[in-house]
Design a protein around this motif. Structure first.
Motif, PDB file in Angstrom:
ATOM      1  N   ASP A 449       0.813  -1.223   0.000  1.00 16.82           N
ATOM      2  CA  ASP A 449       0.000   0.000   0.000  1.00 16.82           C
ATOM      3  C   ASP A 449       0.847   1.274   0.000  1.00 16.82           C
ATOM      4  OD1 ASP A 449       1.009  -0.379   2.481  1.00 16.82           O
ATOM      5  OD2 ASP A 449      -0.878  -0.027   3.576  1.00 16.82           O
ATOM      6  N   GLU A 450       2.138   1.175  -0.140  1.00 14.64           N
ATOM      7  CA  GLU A 450       2.972   2.378  -0.139  1.00 14.64           C
ATOM      8  C   GLU A 450       3.126   2.910  -1.573  1.00 14.64           C
ATOM      9  OE1 GLU A 450       6.281   2.467   3.312  1.00 14.64           O
ATOM     10  OE2 GLU A 450       6.276   0.630   2.115  1.00 14.64           O
ATOM     11  N   THR A 451       2.889   4.199  -1.749  1.00 16.84           N
ATOM     12  CA  THR A 451       2.998   4.778  -3.097  1.00 16.84           C
ATOM     13  C   THR A 451       4.418   5.293  -3.310  1.00 16.84           C
ATOM     14  OG1 THR A 451       2.459   6.997  -2.349  1.00 16.84           O
ATOM     15  CG2 THR A 451       0.602   5.575  -2.971  1.00 16.84           C
ATOM     16  N   PRO A 452       4.843   5.454  -4.584  1.00 11.89           N
ATOM     17  CA  PRO A 452       6.179   5.995  -4.853  1.00 11.89           C
ATOM     18  C   PRO A 452       6.387   7.351  -4.182  1.00 11.89           C
ATOM     19  CG  PRO A 452       5.237   5.084  -6.854  1.00 11.89           C
ATOM     20  CD  PRO A 452       4.165   5.016  -5.814  1.00 11.89           C
ATOM     21  N   ASP A 453       5.332   8.175  -4.125  1.00 12.54           N
ATOM     22  CA  ASP A 453       5.477   9.496  -3.485  1.00 12.54           C
ATOM     23  C   ASP A 453       5.795   9.361  -2.001  1.00 12.54           C
ATOM     24  OD1 ASP A 453       5.142  10.857  -5.719  1.00 12.54           O
ATOM     25  OD2 ASP A 453       3.043  11.485  -5.360  1.00 12.54           O
ATOM     26  N   GLN A 454       5.101   8.432  -1.373  1.00 19.20           N
ATOM     27  CA  GLN A 454       5.347   8.215   0.068  1.00 19.20           C
ATOM     28  C   GLN A 454       6.775   7.744   0.301  1.00 19.20           C
ATOM     29  OE1 GLN A 454       2.108   5.456   0.611  1.00 19.20           O
ATOM     30  NE2 GLN A 454       1.036   6.865   1.992  1.00 19.20           N
ATOM     31  N   ILE A 455       7.215   6.842  -0.571  1.00 16.71           N
ATOM     32  CA  ILE A 455       8.572   6.299  -0.423  1.00 16.71           C
ATOM     33  C   ILE A 455       9.593   7.419  -0.614  1.00 16.71           C
ATOM     34  CG2 ILE A 455      10.253   4.699  -1.450  1.00 16.71           C
ATOM     35  CD1 ILE A 455       7.820   2.909  -2.154  1.00 16.71           C
ATOM     36  N   ASP A 456       9.367   8.215  -1.632  1.00 16.04           N
ATOM     37  CA  ASP A 456      10.292   9.315  -1.917  1.00 16.04           C
ATOM     38  C   ASP A 456      10.345  10.288  -0.740  1.00 16.04           C
ATOM     39  OD1 ASP A 456      11.917  10.691  -4.080  1.00 16.04           O
ATOM     40  OD2 ASP A 456      10.563  12.286  -3.410  1.00 16.04           O
ATOM     41  N   LYS A 457       9.176  10.565  -0.173  1.00 12.80           N
ATOM     42  CA  LYS A 457       9.108  11.496   0.966  1.00 12.80           C
ATOM     43  C   LYS A 457       9.912  10.951   2.155  1.00 12.80           C
ATOM     44  CE  LYS A 457       5.627  13.951   3.691  1.00 12.80           C
ATOM     45  NZ  LYS A 457       5.279  13.190   4.875  1.00 12.80           N
ATOM     46  N   ALA A 458       9.737   9.641   2.388  1.00  9.59           N
ATOM     47  CA  ALA A 458      10.452   9.027   3.519  1.00  9.59           C
ATOM     48  C   ALA A 458      11.962   9.089   3.296  1.00  9.59           C
ATOM     49  CB  ALA A 458      10.007   7.576   3.688  1.00  9.59           C
ATOM     50  N   ALA A 459      12.399   8.832   2.044  1.00  8.35           N
ATOM     51  CA  ALA A 459      13.841   8.866   1.748  1.00  8.35           C
ATOM     52  C   ALA A 459      14.379  10.281   1.938  1.00  8.35           C
ATOM     53  CB  ALA A 459      14.093   8.376   0.330  1.00  8.35           C
ATOM     54  N   ARG A 460      13.597  11.291   1.524  1.00  8.53           N
ATOM     55  CA  ARG A 460      14.032  12.693   1.694  1.00  8.53           C
ATOM     56  C   ARG A 460      14.155  13.041   3.177  1.00  8.53           C
ATOM     57  NH1 ARG A 460      13.980  15.852  -2.693  1.00  8.53           N
ATOM     58  NH2 ARG A 460      13.326  14.713  -4.537  1.00  8.53           N
ATOM     59  N   GLU A 461      13.174  12.591   3.946  1.00  8.67           N
ATOM     60  CA  GLU A 461      13.225  12.881   5.395  1.00  8.67           C
ATOM     61  C   GLU A 461      14.474  12.267   6.026  1.00  8.67           C
ATOM     62  OE1 GLU A 461       8.427  13.150   6.075  1.00  8.67           O
ATOM     63  OE2 GLU A 461       9.536  11.504   7.032  1.00  8.67           O
ATOM     64  N   ASP A 462      14.766  11.039   5.588  1.00  3.88           N
ATOM     65  CA  ASP A 462      15.974  10.383   6.119  1.00  3.88           C
ATOM     66  C   ASP A 462      17.210  11.202   5.783  1.00  3.88           C
ATOM     67  OD1 ASP A 462      14.490   8.345   7.153  1.00  3.88           O
ATOM     68  OD2 ASP A 462      14.884   6.931   5.513  1.00  3.88           O
ATOM     69  N   ALA A 463      17.310  11.653   4.526  1.00  7.74           N
ATOM     70  CA  ALA A 463      18.500  12.415   4.109  1.00  7.74           C
ATOM     71  C   ALA A 463      18.541  13.774   4.813  1.00  7.74           C
ATOM     72  CB  ALA A 463      18.506  12.581   2.597  1.00  7.74           C
ATOM     73  N   ASP A 464      17.367  14.354   5.071  1.00  8.70           N
ATOM     74  CA  ASP A 464      17.338  15.636   5.810  1.00  8.70           C
ATOM     75  C   ASP A 464      17.892  15.459   7.223  1.00  8.70           C
ATOM     76  OD1 ASP A 464      16.238  16.856   3.637  1.00  8.70           O
ATOM     77  OD2 ASP A 464      14.164  16.804   4.384  1.00  8.70           O
ATOM     78  N   GLY A 465      17.754  14.241   7.740  1.00  6.35           N
ATOM     79  CA  GLY A 465      18.235  13.957   9.100  1.00  6.35           C
ATOM     80  C   GLY A 465      19.725  14.212   9.264  1.00  6.35           C
ATOM     81  N   LEU A 466      20.500  14.085   8.182  1.00  8.81           N
ATOM     82  CA  LEU A 466      21.954  14.260   8.283  1.00  8.81           C
ATOM     83  C   LEU A 466      22.297  15.623   8.895  1.00  8.81           C
ATOM     84  CD1 LEU A 466      23.170  12.831   4.834  1.00  8.81           C
ATOM     85  CD2 LEU A 466      23.357  11.740   7.073  1.00  8.81           C
ATOM     86  N   ALA A 467      21.593  16.645   8.440  1.00  9.03           N
ATOM     87  CA  ALA A 467      21.884  18.001   8.937  1.00  9.03           C
ATOM     88  C   ALA A 467      21.618  18.098  10.442  1.00  9.03           C
ATOM     89  CB  ALA A 467      21.027  19.008   8.176  1.00  9.03           C
ATOM     90  N   LYS A 468      20.717  17.249  10.939  1.00 11.11           N
ATOM     91  CA  LYS A 468      20.403  17.277  12.379  1.00 11.11           C
ATOM     92  C   LYS A 468      21.273  16.295  13.148  1.00 11.11           C
ATOM     93  CE  LYS A 468      15.683  17.679  10.937  1.00 11.11           C
ATOM     94  NZ  LYS A 468      14.590  16.764  10.746  1.00 11.11           N
ATOM     95  N   GLY A 469      22.222  15.657  12.460  1.00 11.85           N
ATOM     96  CA  GLY A 469      23.116  14.697  13.131  1.00 11.85           C
ATOM     97  C   GLY A 469      22.490  13.321  13.281  1.00 11.85           C
ATOM     98  N   GLN A 470      21.490  13.026  12.418  1.00 10.36           N
ATOM     99  CA  GLN A 470      20.797  11.730  12.572  1.00 10.36           C
ATOM    100  C   GLN A 470      21.066  10.793  11.398  1.00 10.36           C
ATOM    101  OE1 GLN A 470      16.842  13.235  12.722  1.00 10.36           O
ATOM    102  NE2 GLN A 470      16.967  13.736  14.909  1.00 10.36           N
ATOM    103  N   TYR A 471      21.220   9.532  11.709  1.00  7.21           N
ATOM    104  CA  TYR A 471      21.356   8.513  10.658  1.00  7.21           C
ATOM    105  C   TYR A 471      21.099   7.134  11.261  1.00  7.21           C
ATOM    106  CZ  TYR A 471      25.921   7.861  12.854  1.00  7.21           C
ATOM    107  OH  TYR A 471      26.918   7.637  13.774  1.00  7.21           O
ATOM    108  N   ILE A 472      20.883   6.173  10.389  1.00 13.97           N
ATOM    109  CA  ILE A 472      20.768   4.766  10.831  1.00 13.97           C
ATOM    110  C   ILE A 472      22.131   4.118  10.602  1.00 13.97           C
ATOM    111  CG2 ILE A 472      19.656   2.543  10.407  1.00 13.97           C
ATOM    112  CD1 ILE A 472      17.129   3.989   9.803  1.00 13.97           C
ATOM    113  N   PRO A 473      22.735   3.539  11.649  1.00 19.24           N
ATOM    114  CA  PRO A 473      24.065   2.945  11.465  1.00 19.24           C
ATOM    115  C   PRO A 473      24.051   1.786  10.467  1.00 19.24           C
ATOM    116  CG  PRO A 473      23.567   3.213  13.788  1.00 19.24           C
ATOM    117  CD  PRO A 473      22.290   3.483  13.046  1.00 19.24           C
TER     118      PRO A 473
END
Ligand code: ATP
Length: 625
Positions: A449-473
């Protein structure tokens, strides 16, 4: 014709294991249970030593690895997140006649071990295309009937033989391979069915391969319902991932750091074989070593260093996943060498791109050349997997984040500060790379049930996390099997040589040349005669001095030569004998005239020297460390 497998060395090893109490068949008095093994007194000590040394090397001697001991049964969702429920399967074939199951990729390996194949090998030589039809008919009617009643050749010899002779006479086609030869013997309706693969056990027809999940299932709670279904863990690793945040928060560790665990794992292997090598219950020693993604290293350290050919040395802040992966491969080989497996017995196998799991960036299998390993064209043993060292990206923590809904990422102050100082072009480049990696992962594992837009949004949020010092090891996983290592150590230790007996006549001796660090018993303590109280008293004193520091075996039974041989077979590297010179003074050598000395005998060459009792502990400790 395939070579019949008569692995004499393996037979000797299996028999020694039972005779000397290394390994027994589980439930033996009830006929045994396939794929389960028990460790006897010597095996237990050997196993404890190996696990202790691994634990020392991987955790206590390091500042950056801590331990975990998790349960065997865990929430079943874990195995859905890890992919085990859907994909932890081997391809299996079932015999339509005897109903036995065979792992599809092992059918031919098992087949060549069967007595019916070996018996056929004596009357037909496929390599030279010479098989005597009459002899095959006689075989079908005699031995064949007894050994493989469901083989087409046995049930319907004339039809089968006619196909076979026709094919082998055909000059237009390549000569028959061994596989084809057996397939012809198993096929009686060639026109209708095509060639059939015979069941190794009864010669019957095998079904097409289909997946078989290897996880053992049971129920937690009184109701045997679908909601109560749980699994015995097929690996120890997943517990480490699901406890990652707890450990991080309670251990004062920061990425990069690792979590180690030793414990039981269970796999319902379709065809357990090669002694303990493929068991259904076994132990693993696993490390999950969490590292920063390369984009984070680049942001903090400016660049990511690439590893060279050799050990990359002490960990550095600019190591990316490749350097860490190489580091762990080299560290693990160093460990194996340090417990007595020479480099020449090991193979470092880099998995090819098409062999890698979809999330793995690289995997190195460390293979050991077991006596039953297959040989290459040059006749050299190729080796079987002892351990796999995988660079698993951020797949595991990401999966548990998605399935549990709990964040699995970390906050890294260093990254946040470094990010703020990067120029815009660098930020953009690193952001883009991180985003693309996340997008790839999220797309591959997307729910229906996940759309490409949702997936893209989630990936962008993850990459935005870098500026806040966040990542998944990311993670590097060295994953070893205790039981396979024990079997490797036993295979490597087994030697037969010639030694003089008490009368000076040469005799064959079986000696287990374990490295003293892993040897189950470190020293045999022996009074020369058991009916001389002064000798016994001294020997017991030595026993009591050494015992708190090492596993010793006190032996006062029988002739001293026999006692030495018993210890040789157990792999005991040193024997200490209290004799009359202990009481009366050494007769010769540097300690001549001195009392309270003993004979120290070395297992590998049988050499003996006199040493002072007071020096014994420090001398032995130096040798077994
Ligand atoms: P294989 O390909 O031989 O089945 P694997 O690649 O599935 O092994 P992993 O899942 O990587 O094995 O498990 C890590 C280690 O656990 C292996 O290197 C091996 O030492 C050990 N192991 C796995 N399965 C078994 C088994 N059935 N019996 C004994 N040890 C095992």
């Amino acid at each position: 014709m395939a070579e019949p497998k008569t692995n004499e060395l393996m037979e000797k090893i299996v028999s020694l294991c039972k005779r000397r109490g290394f390994i027994y068949q589980s439930s033996e008095i009830y006929g045994g249970i396939n794929g389960f093994w028990d460790y006897g007194p010597l095996g237990t000590e050997l196993k404890r030593n190996v696990k202790y040394l691994w634990w020392m090397d991987m955790t206590r001697m390091r500042d950056d690895v801590v331990g975990l001991e998790a349960t065997i049964i865990m929430a079943p969702e874990i195995w859905r997140a890890s992919g085990h429920v859907d994909t932890f399967a081997d391809m299996m074939q079932t015999c339509k006649s005897c109903k036995k199951l065979v792992r599809a990729d092992q059918v031919w390996d098992i087949l060549v071990e069967q007595s019916w194949v070996q018996s056929l090998a004596s009357i037909a030589d496929v390599a030279t295309q010479s098989f005597d039809g009459e002899a095959l008919m006689r075989w079908a009617d005699g031995k064949g009937k007894r050994l493989v009643p469901n083989l087409a050749l046995v049930r319907n010899p004339r039809v089968t033989l006619s196909w076979l002779s026709e094919r082998s006479k055909s000059s237009k086609q390549a000569p028959l391979s061994a596989k084809e030869f057996y397939q012809y013997l198993a096929t009686e309706q060639l026109a209708a069915t095509g060639l059939i693969t015979p069941c190794p056990y009864c010669g019957g027809e095998l079904t097409a391969p289909r997946p078989f999940n290897l996880m053992f299932e049971t129920w937690a709670g009184p109701l045997q319902s679908e909601e109560n279904k749980v699994y015995l863990r097929p690996e120890t690793a997943q517990a480490i991932f699901v406890q990652f945040k707890n450990v991080l928060e309670t251990s004062y560790q920061k990425v990069p750091f690792g979590i180690a665990q030793i414990g039981k794992a269970f796999r319902n292997e379709i065809t357990p074989r090669n002694f303990t090598f493929r068991s259904r219950e076994f132990e693993q020693m696993e490390l999950e070593f969490f590292i920063k993604p390369d984009e984070v290293i680049e942001a903090i350290a400016g660049s990511v260093v690439k590893p060279g050919e050799s050990h990359p040395g002490e960990p550095q802040p600019n190591w990316g996943w490749e350097a860490w992966h190489k580091y762990w491969v080299e560290e693990r080989i160093r460990f194996y060498e340090g417990i007595g497996l020479p480099r020449t017995t090991l193979v470092e196998y880099w998995q090819k791109p098409d062999e890698l799991a979809h999330y793995a960036r690289a995997t190195v299998d460390i293979l050991f050349k077991f006596p039953f390993s297959k040989r290459n064209e040059k006749g050299e043993l190729m080796g079987e997997e002892l351990e796999g060292i995988a660079a698993r990206s951020d797949f595991d923590l990401s999966q548990h984040e998605r399935f549990s809904g709990k964040p699995m990422g970390v906050f890294d102050e260093e990254l946040r500060t470094a990010w703020g100082k990067l120029d815009e072009a660098k930020k953009k480049e690193l952001w883009q790379r991180y985003y693309e990696a996340r997008l790839k992962y999220l797309t591959k594992t997307a729910k229906s049930d996940e759309t490409p837009d949702q997936i893209d949004k989630a990936a962008r949020e993850d990459a935005d996390g870098l500026a806040k010092g966040q990542y998944i090891p990311h993670v590097i996983e060295p994953s070893a099997g205790v039981d396979r290592l024990i079997l490797a150590l036993i295979s490597n230790a087994y030697h037969e040589d010639q030694m003089p007996d008490a009368k000076g006549n040469m005799e064959t001796r079986v000696v287990m040349k374990f490295h003293p660090r892993v040897a189950p018993v470190k020293a045999g303590i022996m009074p020369l005669l058991k009916n001389k109280p002064e000798l016994v008293k001294k020997a017991l004193e030595i026993r009591d001095t050494l015992r708190p520091h090492m596993n010793i075996f006190y032996d006062d039974a029988g002739a001293i030569g026999r006692r030495y041989r018993r210890q040789d077979e157990a792999g005991t590297p040193f024997c200490v004998t209290v004799d009359f010179e202990t009481l009366e003074g050494a007769k010769e050598g540097p300690l001549a005239g001195q009392k309270d000395t003993v004979t120290l005998r070395y297992r590998d060459d049988g050499k003996q020297e006199r040493v002072k009792i007071e020096d014994l502990l420090s001398l032995l400790m130096a040798k077994i460390r």
